[in-house]
Scaffold this active site. Structure first.
Site, mmCIF file in Angstrom:
data_model
loop_
_atom_site.group_PDB
_atom_site.id
_atom_site.type_symbol
_atom_site.label_atom_id
_atom_site.label_comp_id
_atom_site.label_asym_id
_atom_site.label_seq_id
_atom_site.Cartn_x
_atom_site.Cartn_y
_atom_site.Cartn_z
ATOM 1 N N CYS A 120 7.274 -24.544 -0.974
ATOM 2 C CA CYS A 120 7.906 -24.058 0.261
ATOM 3 C C CYS A 120 8.653 -25.159 1.009
ATOM 4 C CB CYS A 120 6.861 -23.440 1.178
ATOM 5 S SG CYS A 120 5.948 -22.148 0.353
ATOM 6 N N HIS B 60 8.656 -22.976 8.394
ATOM 7 C CA HIS B 60 8.489 -22.188 7.170
ATOM 8 C C HIS B 60 7.791 -20.876 7.532
ATOM 9 C CE1 HIS B 60 7.469 -20.773 3.303
ATOM 10 N NE2 HIS B 60 6.200 -21.129 3.353
ATOM 11 N N ASN C 112 6.807 -14.313 2.894
ATOM 12 C CA ASN C 112 6.979 -15.725 2.549
ATOM 13 C C ASN C 112 7.906 -15.816 1.339
ATOM 14 O OD1 ASN C 112 6.702 -18.337 1.611
ATOM 15 N ND2 ASN C 112 4.483 -18.430 1.874
HETATM 16 N N1 ACO Z 1 -6.407 -6.984 2.313
HETATM 17 C C1 ACO Z 1 -7.657 -6.815 2.822
HETATM 18 N N2 ACO Z 1 -8.586 -7.774 2.802
HETATM 19 C C2 ACO Z 1 -8.259 -8.961 2.259
HETATM 20 C C3 ACO Z 1 -6.970 -9.202 1.722
HETATM 21 C C4 ACO Z 1 -6.032 -8.156 1.751
HETATM 22 N N3 ACO Z 1 -4.796 -8.275 1.268
HETATM 23 N N4 ACO Z 1 -6.927 -10.474 1.261
HETATM 24 C C5 ACO Z 1 -8.138 -11.010 1.499
HETATM 25 N N5 ACO Z 1 -8.935 -10.107 2.100
HETATM 26 C C6 ACO Z 1 -10.328 -10.267 2.541
HETATM 27 C C7 ACO Z 1 -11.028 -11.408 1.826
HETATM 28 O O1 ACO Z 1 -11.563 -10.968 0.602
HETATM 29 C C8 ACO Z 1 -12.107 -11.766 2.832
HETATM 30 O O2 ACO Z 1 -13.153 -10.847 2.703
HETATM 31 P P1 ACO Z 1 -14.693 -11.310 2.879
HETATM 32 O O3 ACO Z 1 -14.789 -11.807 4.301
HETATM 33 O O4 ACO Z 1 -15.457 -10.075 2.616
HETATM 34 O O5 ACO Z 1 -14.912 -12.394 1.886
HETATM 35 C C9 ACO Z 1 -11.440 -11.530 4.189
HETATM 36 O O6 ACO Z 1 -10.314 -10.655 3.922
HETATM 37 C C10 ACO Z 1 -10.933 -12.788 4.863
HETATM 38 O O7 ACO Z 1 -10.207 -13.576 3.912
HETATM 39 P P2 ACO Z 1 -9.546 -14.955 4.294
HETATM 40 O O8 ACO Z 1 -8.901 -15.521 3.065
HETATM 41 O O9 ACO Z 1 -10.547 -15.816 4.997
HETATM 42 O O10 ACO Z 1 -8.439 -14.473 5.350
HETATM 43 P P3 ACO Z 1 -7.474 -15.333 6.248
HETATM 44 O O11 ACO Z 1 -7.633 -14.962 7.640
HETATM 45 O O12 ACO Z 1 -7.530 -16.798 5.896
HETATM 46 O O13 ACO Z 1 -6.029 -14.793 5.799
HETATM 47 C C11 ACO Z 1 -4.181 -15.515 4.423
HETATM 48 C C12 ACO Z 1 -5.603 -14.922 4.463
HETATM 49 C C13 ACO Z 1 -3.264 -14.524 5.081
HETATM 50 C C14 ACO Z 1 -3.796 -15.736 2.972
HETATM 51 C C15 ACO Z 1 -4.145 -16.859 5.191
HETATM 52 O O14 ACO Z 1 -5.241 -17.661 4.824
HETATM 53 C C16 ACO Z 1 -2.871 -17.660 4.992
HETATM 54 O O15 ACO Z 1 -1.812 -17.295 5.449
HETATM 55 N N6 ACO Z 1 -2.974 -18.845 4.356
HETATM 56 C C17 ACO Z 1 -1.895 -19.819 4.271
HETATM 57 C C18 ACO Z 1 -0.810 -19.449 3.308
HETATM 58 C C19 ACO Z 1 0.216 -20.561 3.281
HETATM 59 O O16 ACO Z 1 0.609 -21.096 4.301
HETATM 60 N N7 ACO Z 1 0.656 -20.978 2.115
HETATM 61 C C20 ACO Z 1 1.523 -22.159 2.053
HETATM 62 C C21 ACO Z 1 2.858 -21.863 1.644
HETATM 63 S S1 ACO Z 1 2.975 -20.873 0.207
HETATM 64 C C22 ACO Z 1 3.714 -21.818 -1.056
HETATM 65 O O17 ACO Z 1 3.827 -23.007 -1.021
HETATM 66 C C23 ACO Z 1 4.162 -21.059 -2.269
#
Ligand code: ACO
Length: 329
Positions: A112, A253, A283
């Site tokens: 990214c 980003h 994204n």
């Molecule tokens: N729908 C429903 N539930 C979900 C989903 C979904 N799509 N995805 C995960 N969950 C569940 C998980 O299983 C978890 O359940 P549990 O509590 O029973 O274990 C719960 O939701 C919470 O999961 P988390 O991963 O802790 O959720 P979080 O609040 O962290 O959000 C997300 C996830 C959106 C992916 C976030 O962590 C994020 O945006 N991370 C950063 C991404 C990023 O910046 N990437 C860098 C750039 S990308 C690149 O370089 C290509």
């Protein structure tokens, strides 16, 4: 020699993949996706490949820079979803499809942050006199490396491309002020496509285990992203003696609305100065920053001489920021 950000262009494919569509594919909900990410929909390229989108964005950027195609001296494409694995480069395909002279063309792999890495290289090429006009492109067909059986990643990503021309200027107030880039492989497993490279060459086993798709430790990445993005912009502002209230447009980003808000708040950046496209495009990795700049430009919000602060973070891990006055018309 000074380097200036001369123009911007972008392209998104027509097909929309909404949160409601994803509800039918994996165990998720529109409510979860919007609350956790701010994303409502994303675009998906069907018949087009990465270079096709890069060409469309590039054509717009060249024309808005008021240049002929034969005035472009180099093409740099940032992408993690290239047309071909290894070779030829997507930049090479874009140069050819655009009908440019056979110019220097190569890809950058910095996830990214790729567009900021490309900007840094183009700036150096122009400042050193190596090239006069460099076309930089962030183009991604992430739908080709996303696992649509993995709800933790497939809701995040979309396809698209953005492009800019970096060229010479004699006007100090239009010159790119600074670009920072960095990387740390201590967190390389946070975002990784494990299969298909020399570490795990493609085999029936890697395919069966879906190792050729992007994997992410979302929550761990989230925490490092907020910390790194904030630290990086504070450093570039301090180094250049610029106060955050001198910034006209903060263009982070577009990974997640909550990350953008946390960094914007840490900088005390008014909401109206923060570019926000994650809701409609998701994204798009290296394409996200130029696509967001293009949105500002096309909505009439970005004017010549206005100061942009760019800030990116991605797989690698990589990060980068830039202080860039808009040098286009
Ligand atoms: N729908 C429903 N539930 C979900 C989903 C979904 N799509 N995805 C995960 N969950 C569940 C998980 O299983 C978890 O359940 P549990 O509590 O029973 O274990 C719960 O939701 C919470 O999961 P988390 O991963 O802790 O959720 P979080 O609040 O962290 O959000 C997300 C996830 C959106 C992916 C976030 O962590 C994020 O945006 N991370 C950063 C991404 C990023 O910046 N990437 C860098 C750039 S990308 C690149 O370089 C290509």
């Amino acid at each position: 020699m000074l380097a200036s950000f001369k123009s911007i262009g972008a392209y998104v494919p027509e097909k929309i993949l909404s949160n409601e569509d994803l509800e039918k594919m994996v165990d998720t909900s529109d409510e979860w996706i919007q609350k956790r990410t701010g994303i409502r929909e994303r675009r998906i390229a069907e018949d087009e490949i990465t270079s096709d989108m890069g060409v469309k964005a590039g054509e717009i950027a060249i024309s808005r820079a008021g240049l002929r195609k034969d005035e472009i001296d180099a093409v740099i494409c940032a992408t993690i979803s290239p047309d071909y694995f290894c070779m030829p480069s997507t930049a090479n395909m874009i140069s050819h499809k655009l009908g440019l002279n056979p110019v220097t063309s190569f890809d950058i792999s910095a996830a990214c942050t790729g567009f900021i890495y490309a900007l840094n290289m183009a700036k150096s090429f122009v400042q050193s006199g190596t090239f006069k006009n460099v076309l930089i492109i962030g183009a991604e067909k992430l739908s080709s490396i996303v696992d649509y059986e993995d709800r933790t990643t497939c809701i995040l990503f979309g396809d698209g491309a953005g492009a800019a021309v970096i060229g010479r200027t004699e006007m100090q107030q239009e010159a790119i002020i600074d670009v920072h880039t960095g990387a740390d492989a201590n967190y390389s497993d946070y975002l990784i496509t494990p299969g298909g490279g020399s570490a795990e060459p493609t085999s029936l086993e890697t395919i069966k285990n879906r190792r050729h798709f992007m994997k992410m430790q979302g929550n761990a990445t989230f925490k490092v992203a907020v910390k790194t993005l904030t630290k990086d912009v504070i450093e570039i502002l301090e180094k250049n003696g610029i106060d955050s209230n001198e910034i006209d447009h903060f263009v982070p980003h577009q990974a997640n609305y909550r990350i953008i808000k946390a960094v914007g708040d840490a900088l005390k950046m008014p909401k109206e100065k923060v570019a926000l496209t994650v809701g409609k495009y998701g994204n798009t990795s290296s394409a996200s920053i130029p696509m967001a700049i293009n949105d500002l430009y096309e909505s009439g919000k970005l004017k010549r001489g206005e100061l942009m602060l760019l800030d990116a973070f991605g797989g690698g891990l990589t990060w980068g920021s830039a202080l860039v006055p808009f040098g286009g018309e």
